[in-house]
Design a protein around this motif. Sequence first.
Motif, short mmCIF file in Angstrom:
data_model
loop_
_atom_site.label_atom_id
_atom_site.label_comp_id
_atom_site.label_asym_id
_atom_site.label_seq_id
_atom_site.Cartn_x
_atom_site.Cartn_y
_atom_site.Cartn_z
N LEU A 119 0.84 -1.21 0.00
CA LEU A 119 0.00 0.00 0.00
C LEU A 119 0.87 1.25 0.00
CD1 LEU A 119 -2.89 -0.83 2.51
CD2 LEU A 119 -3.10 -0.44 0.06
N SER A 120 0.36 2.18 -0.66
CA SER A 120 1.06 3.49 -0.64
C SER A 120 0.76 4.19 0.67
CB SER A 120 0.57 4.33 -1.83
OG SER A 120 -0.82 4.58 -1.70
N VAL A 121 1.55 5.23 0.92
CA VAL A 121 1.41 5.96 2.18
C VAL A 121 0.04 6.60 2.26
CG1 VAL A 121 2.37 7.85 3.56
CG2 VAL A 121 3.87 6.35 2.26
N HIS A 122 -0.43 6.98 1.10
CA HIS A 122 -1.74 7.64 1.09
C HIS A 122 -2.81 6.73 1.67
CE1 HIS A 122 -5.13 9.98 -0.32
NE2 HIS A 122 -5.60 8.85 -0.92
N TYR A 123 -2.71 5.51 1.26
CA TYR A 123 -3.76 4.58 1.74
C TYR A 123 -3.43 4.03 3.12
CZ TYR A 123 -5.97 4.87 -2.81
OH TYR A 123 -6.60 5.35 -3.89
N LEU A 124 -2.13 4.04 3.46
CA LEU A 124 -1.77 3.60 4.80
C LEU A 124 -2.35 4.56 5.85
CD1 LEU A 124 1.92 2.40 4.34
CD2 LEU A 124 -0.09 0.97 4.77
N LYS A 125 -2.36 5.81 5.48
CA LYS A 125 -2.90 6.81 6.42
C LYS A 125 -4.39 6.55 6.71
CE LYS A 125 0.28 10.58 5.13
NZ LYS A 125 0.38 11.96 4.58
N LYS A 126 -5.05 6.04 5.74
CA LYS A 126 -6.49 5.84 5.92
C LYS A 126 -6.80 4.67 6.85
CE LYS A 126 -7.86 7.65 1.40
NZ LYS A 126 -8.57 7.39 0.17
N LEU A 127 -5.78 3.87 7.08
CA LEU A 127 -6.02 2.70 7.91
C LEU A 127 -6.25 3.08 9.36
CD1 LEU A 127 -3.33 0.27 6.46
CD2 LEU A 127 -5.78 0.29 5.99
N ASP A 128 -7.02 2.32 10.04
CA ASP A 128 -7.27 2.49 11.48
C ASP A 128 -6.30 1.58 12.19
OD1 ASP A 128 -8.19 2.81 14.01
OD2 ASP A 128 -10.27 2.15 13.63
N TRP A 129 -5.13 2.12 12.42
CA TRP A 129 -4.06 1.28 12.97
C TRP A 129 -4.40 0.68 14.31
CZ3 TRP A 129 0.15 -0.13 10.25
CH2 TRP A 129 0.39 0.53 9.04
N PRO A 130 -4.96 1.41 15.20
CA PRO A 130 -5.30 0.77 16.49
C PRO A 130 -6.24 -0.42 16.31
CG PRO A 130 -5.38 3.13 16.71
CD PRO A 130 -5.22 2.89 15.24
N ALA A 131 -7.22 -0.18 15.45
CA ALA A 131 -8.18 -1.28 15.22
C ALA A 131 -7.49 -2.47 14.59
CB ALA A 131 -9.32 -0.80 14.33
N LEU A 132 -6.56 -2.16 13.64
CA LEU A 132 -5.83 -3.27 13.00
C LEU A 132 -5.03 -4.03 14.03
CD1 LEU A 132 -4.62 -1.61 9.67
CD2 LEU A 132 -6.34 -3.38 9.93
N ARG A 133 -4.33 -3.26 14.86
CA ARG A 133 -3.52 -3.93 15.86
C ARG A 133 -4.38 -4.77 16.82
NH1 ARG A 133 1.69 -2.08 16.15
NH2 ARG A 133 2.17 -0.18 14.95
N ASN A 134 -5.44 -4.18 17.22
CA ASN A 134 -6.32 -4.93 18.15
C ASN A 134 -6.81 -6.23 17.52
OD1 ASN A 134 -6.05 -2.98 20.15
ND2 ASN A 134 -7.87 -1.85 19.46
N SER A 135 -7.20 -6.12 16.24
CA SER A 135 -7.69 -7.34 15.55
C SER A 135 -6.61 -8.40 15.49
CB SER A 135 -8.17 -6.99 14.13
OG SER A 135 -9.25 -6.09 14.19
N LEU A 136 -5.41 -7.93 15.14
CA LEU A 136 -4.32 -8.91 15.01
C LEU A 136 -3.91 -9.43 16.38
CD1 LEU A 136 -2.24 -7.15 12.21
CD2 LEU A 136 -3.66 -9.20 11.99
N GLN A 137 -3.93 -8.55 17.35
CA GLN A 137 -3.56 -9.01 18.69
C GLN A 137 -4.58 -10.02 19.25
OE1 GLN A 137 -3.05 -5.42 20.91
NE2 GLN A 137 -1.01 -4.95 20.03
#
Length: 1809
Positions: A1756-1774
């Motif tokens: 993913l490009s940075v543009h789309y990385l910014k759109k990600l909900d990182w906390p949510a992603l981390r929580n899901s993966l955790q």
Amino acid sequence: MEESNSFTWAPEAASARIAVDVQQLECWLLAPQGQQNAYLQSAKVEASVNNSIMGVFEEEMAEAAADVNGDVSEEAEDAEGLALDDSGKEVTANLAFLSLSATHCSRPSHLGLSFSIFTVGVGVGVMSRGSWSWAGIYQQVTNLLDIMDSESAKTDMAGAGLDMRKTLASVIITEKATAEPSMVICALTRCLKVPERQERQGPDRSHFPVSWLVVAVSGWDSDGEEREGEEVNTGCWGRAGSFPDRQGLPTCLLLSQISTQRKINIYNILQEIIQQEGELEEPCVQRLVSVASKEMREISEVEGYTKAEVASDTLVALSRNHFSLVMYELQHHLKPLHLMDEFVVVTLAKLANGNVFEFMPYMGITLATIFTMLRLANEAKMRQVICSAMETFCETVQFYLRHLEDSVYPVMTEEQFALKLFPIYRYFVTVWLRHHNPEVKMGVVKSLKPMLSLLLPNDELREQVYDYIPLLLAEYQGSLEAIFITQVLRQILEVSVVTNTPIPQMQLNPIFSELHVQVCTKAPAQHQYSSQNLMEIVHCFIALARSYPKELMKFFFSQMEVGKEAIRVGTLTLIRAVVRMAILRIIGQLALSGYQDRIKGWGLKYVSVQLTLSTYKLTNHRDNFYQRDLEEKMVHKVTMDTVKIITSSVSGMTNEFWVRLLCYIMETDYTEALTPICISLTNLAERQLHSKDAEASMSGKCKHVDLPAPQKLLARLLVLMSSPYKGEGRGIAMLQLLRTLSHSIAPTMASVWEQEIPLLIRYLEEHTEFTWNQKAWEDKLIQFLRLSLKTTRGTSWSLRLSKELNNQIGSFDSPSLEKGFLYRALGFTLAMGLEADKVELLLLELLYKTDYSNDFDQEGVVLCFGLCARGQARTVLNVLQDFEDRIQESEQSWQISAWRKDHPWRRETVKSALMVMYGCVSSYCHPQMLLSHVDTPITAKIIHHYSSSCQDISLKMAFMKGVVQVTRAIRSIKDQEDFHFAQKPTLTRLVMAILKVEPTDHLASPVRTMAMDALSHLSKLRPFYSIEESNELMDISLHSVISLQPPGEDNESIKTLYANTLRSLEQLMESLMQRQLDPRGLQEMVHLLEKWILSEKEWEREKATNLHLHLMQIYVQSVGVCIPLKLGQFGTLVGLIAPCTCDTHQRTRVASTNILSSLLDLHASQTCSLWDAAKEKELEKCKEDIQDADADKVFCASSRIAKVVCMEFNCDEVVSLIQKLCENVGAMDLPHDKAAVTWIGTFLQMRARELEDKVAEILGAILVHLPVVDHPEVRRLLIEGILLLAHYHQETVLTSLLRQPLPMESHLTEVWLTVAQNVPFARTMLHGLMGRLQSRFTPRVNATSKADIWRLAAVDPLMTLCTIHLLLEKLDREDKLRDLFPDLIYTLLLQLSSSLRPEAASPVLKTWRLVHTGTLPEEMNLERITIKSMQLLLKRINNERLLHALEEQSVWALLEDSLTFLEGVGLLARLCLQNMESYRLRLSELVLRGMASEVLSCRVSSTAVCVEFMSHPILYQQKLLRPAVMMLEKGAEQEEDEALRVLSLRALGNMALGAPKKVKQYRKLLLEQCLGSLRGPASSSVTVEGMETLTKILAELREGDMGSSFEAVSELCRVFFDNESELLRLKAFVLFGKLAKMVGISKKHFFKGEVKRAWVPLLLHCQDPCSSTAHACRATMFRCVHFWGWRSLESSSGQGHTKTDKEMTVFQTSMCSILTQKKPAVLYGFFLETMSYVKNDLLRIRIAACKLAGIIVKQLSVHYLKKLDWPALRNSLQELQLDSDPGVRKAALETLKVLDSCSQHWPLALGLP
């Protein structure tokens, strides 16, 4: 017969008679036989009968006339001798009608009588219309003779109707002879020569061709003249002149030998006509003489003798008016030196006896010719005939000589006759008398007596007769009775005395010797006439003493020198007798010579002494003094002659001699002397009366003679006259004496005696000791006594006569006729006494002096008291009461020593006598007196004496005799209907008790018989027995009698007792049945007899059937016949008796057959049905055959009877008959069982078509009783009856068999095994069974017929399957059942499908549990039975490859398991398609039919089969595809059953395999159904099948063919990518791949979007836990890569479905990098979509999602990385770190690392801390 003859016919007035009174005619037809003649006396009824019967047969007469006239016209050229005059048509019609009346006569006797009467009418009526043609007379005579023959054959049937028909037929012929005697006699003569008609099996014999008539008369001219030189039976049977083929006779008339009975009938009729008509035409007589002479001389066996005898009698009858013709014929056969026929001699003797004067001219030549025959007659029979003829000839000559003045013929003198006779006499004595045959000897001796009567008067021949005396004397040493030789010798000796012709001296000594030996030697035991021989010897010695006294005395003196004492004693006795006789002869000669004064003293005294002495010695002789008897007989004989001489010649007879003779009558017991004494007394009395007439006239006194006690003399003579023929006819002598002494005995009786005594004398003169009637004579004497005593009323004459009669009781022996009459006369005289007190004394004296131990005296006293009670009832009852009171005083000993010291009384004996006495009193008592005394004291006393006795056999008999007499007396009273016998219940109870205790194993006394007689009489008195009481009486009586075993042939007394017992039982049953002469009573009676008819003992069966026959005949002849039987009762009655027609006992068979005849008579009279003559004749023939000893013939006859009577039954009666026959099977022995099933089979064979409504009842009866039948032959016949029913009523029988409560019981198995033996029938039944199974899968229809009702009736499938299995197993292996195979295999398959469903439990299980404790056997399982049946069926087609494939692929196991059933069905269908090409079409049709069924299981199974058929081109080729698709569409649309929907979709999909070209045609339907399975709330299996089907059909479609469905399919397909079902995911990926493959230009853009939306699932499911799904997903994904339009990506995909996980990672990385460059937004969407899978339920999908998320994040490009909900992603993966699977945790950890890496590289850009 008078009644019958009075019933005449008047055809001329028929049209003028009144209309038919139908009601009266019906009453006449249904009237009992005994009432018909009386009913016919009514003129109105007679007219009704005449007109009615004429109307009934008018049409048949017209048709018969037309037929016969037609035949006449067609065959006129053949009938040269047949000429019909102007009235020919009328005559011919009547002839035809007569044939109808002879053949179509009704079976019942009363209906048969109507036909006979009608025949009389036609016969007599038509006679008056004009002269008969010869043909008409002959034909009528023939028909009437046929009637006589048919009736003569019915010898075993009793009834007035049968004899009446035979008599009427004879009368008709006789009546015809009054008009045309010669023609009738010619016709009868012709019938003696023309064979009679016989009927073969044919429909009708009434309309016979005239050609047969031509045969009958072709040898005769129209006037009855016989043609010369023509044979009757040749040249008459057609224009060609040849005898026709028997089979071609339309009327089935054949020629046969004339029966003997027919000839006898003809001769009897001829004799009647001859006697009636007198002189006849000479040609006719000549023919008859010729025929009769020939018949007479043709003697064959026993029947021939009868025929010859009647022929001889016919010739004798003709001789009365045609003597010369008859004599000429007989003389023609009387040739010298030629032995003539036996009956020629017999007929000559008859002619001589009947035509004395006419025969005399022929007597000489006849005797001369017979003499020439004597040497030729060697046979004993012929010698006897000649001897008998000679006896007749001699008697005829004697008659001729006595009436010589009446003769008009040339006179033959006695000397001429004697000269012709003597040679025959000499030959008889010298030759034939020495014959060894005793019968010949007897015939010779009997003929000698009349011959000697002619020979001895001739002086010359007499001396020659003397020469042959030694030959006669020699016969004393032979076997003949001595009396016959002595009679001939006496005849010769007496003639020698009368003619004073001495016998040669040389022959005297042999005569003396033989007679002396007879006297001195006791007669042999075998000589039964020894006493009569002694009398003949007396006469011989008297004759010898008169003619040869010197020689006789010399012989006696010579015998005195013999050393044997017996001879000397006998000789002395004879010498003494000769001396005594000489003295008596001297006295007699003195009286005759006029020296009366010389004998009045010593002479009369000597005669009196000799009379008394000889009488005393003869009456008190001892057995050892044979010679003394001879002496006294000789002396007594001469004494009687002397007395007769004295009384007739001596005038002025002393009173002493008169008194001596009177006392002799009063005292003597020697009956031989009474007659001459009475004659002598009569002579003396007449002389005394004559001598006193002058004195009486001078003194005015009445004429009388001195008598001792007139009452005593009258009593003595009356008693002695009761045996009037004893003592050379003493009755007439005593009557004449009474008549002479009437004024002396009782002047008041003189006038009565003058009138009555001549009548009595005339009666005795008109009879002999062999012809008189004892009772009639005694009645005349009692009447004489009554009239005599009537003149003495008011005096004590009768009482004094009673005393004298009472005093004479001790003078006569017991038993004797005189003493029996004495008791009777005493009772009658006492009844007329006026002084009751004196009568009481006489009666009481009689009671006390009677010896009750003597049965004869006891019966005499009882009769005396009974007769006395007629006029002295109260007196008699008072005497009996007084006697009982007196003897009651000594009750313990029962001995009255003051009265009777010589005969002590037994208590029981007196009681016995008193009971009978009371009964006898009631019998003779006046009716009014009886009714007032019958209950008390008469019956009460009888009951008392019996109840207080020891009740032994004699007392029981006396008791019941008294009861019978009382009941008879009551019944004899007129107007006693209101009288109720109060003692009846008590008497009934006592008699029943007696009957019950009688032993049933033997018969020892008449107690049983008398008890039933008593009950029989009691049953006729009021109050009548109830039905229950009557039944009880019948039952007890039957049990008491029928169980008795018949006595042996050697015990005549027991046989008589046995016969009387049976007769009493019949009378009792008849009496009891008379009270209930209706169908119920008949049924009750038969029910009581049934157990005896079915007895195992033949004598019980015989008696029961005979009793049944008797009662049945009574019922048929009673008014009960007018009451219709209950429905089914006739069949039940016949069914009970029919098996007995094959009984092992002949008499039982005959009785059973007669019972059937009576039942048929009853049925015919109630139904007004007519019997065909052919049936009647066949039935009579069967009755004859039933008596045969051959069992096979008996069974055949019984079967023929069943065939004859079968059509008389209606359907209900057939059912009841078969039910009764089935009930009786097994009740008796094998012949009865075989007869029963034979009748069942016969009825079913002939009536099965009509029994549609009754099949179930009949079959039920058979099946119920079939299990208990043991004998295989009987079972086989019963089963054949079932199969016969099944042949005509298959559905009904099939249903009944299948509805049996238990499957495959042994008897049902046997039925089906029998079916299997008949292959065609078994195939038919298989078809029916298959239909029963198929009916469960077809739409329910309304029944349109009774057969449909049974066909559609519910049956248990288990029974059906068991039956099919059995038939398939046992049916002939050679029969492949090719025509039944497809239907049957498919039906079994459908049945199997239904049995696997939960609701398919068999109702048999419930029945089984009711009978058995356990469960059904495993092999009785529906599934197993069905599969086994299918296996047996497949084995029959011999397809080894198919059978091997089925076993190899475990098809049967699959089918047996409900879970794998459909799989097994499909596999079975596939294998059948592959290996049975010939059945594909029929199976296809069946599949379609099954799919249309209303039964779900049927549709499911059929659809399962259709799946395979849709994959084969058979449906397309046979144009069955469209209906199949239509039904599959319905199956796919329905939501009721998942399996059906799945299979329907699968089958639709298989169209792409079987008919790919048709996919496009049905694409719309197919796509709709498939889409429907994807859209709706269907189960996964439906969805899977829908996608599978889409996959199949998409292969045959192009993009444009799908239209808008393409988008729907695509969209719906993606829905199942993430489904939990692996199969759904698999099918979805495969289907999506198919879509990708078929996308064209028009749908490319659309599908490109679908690919984009499906890409993430495709990428993830490449790692699907299901390998096949993962494999399919990879294939589909790589097939869709080209839709991205990136060549680089396409080139990298390559063989994507074979890539490893690393390669897939590389591919994913490449794809993400390309997307980053070209479509980063899409990649971003993929990431978000991928993160939604990290929580997927599938383990590997979560791992793949984590990995793919990491790859995408990296790209993913940075543009789309910014759109990600990182906390949510981390929580899901955790959170995934907590997953249970380490692979998931590892993948999540790696993805976290990627995120961390990104966050470290671009923390600021991403805005991370």
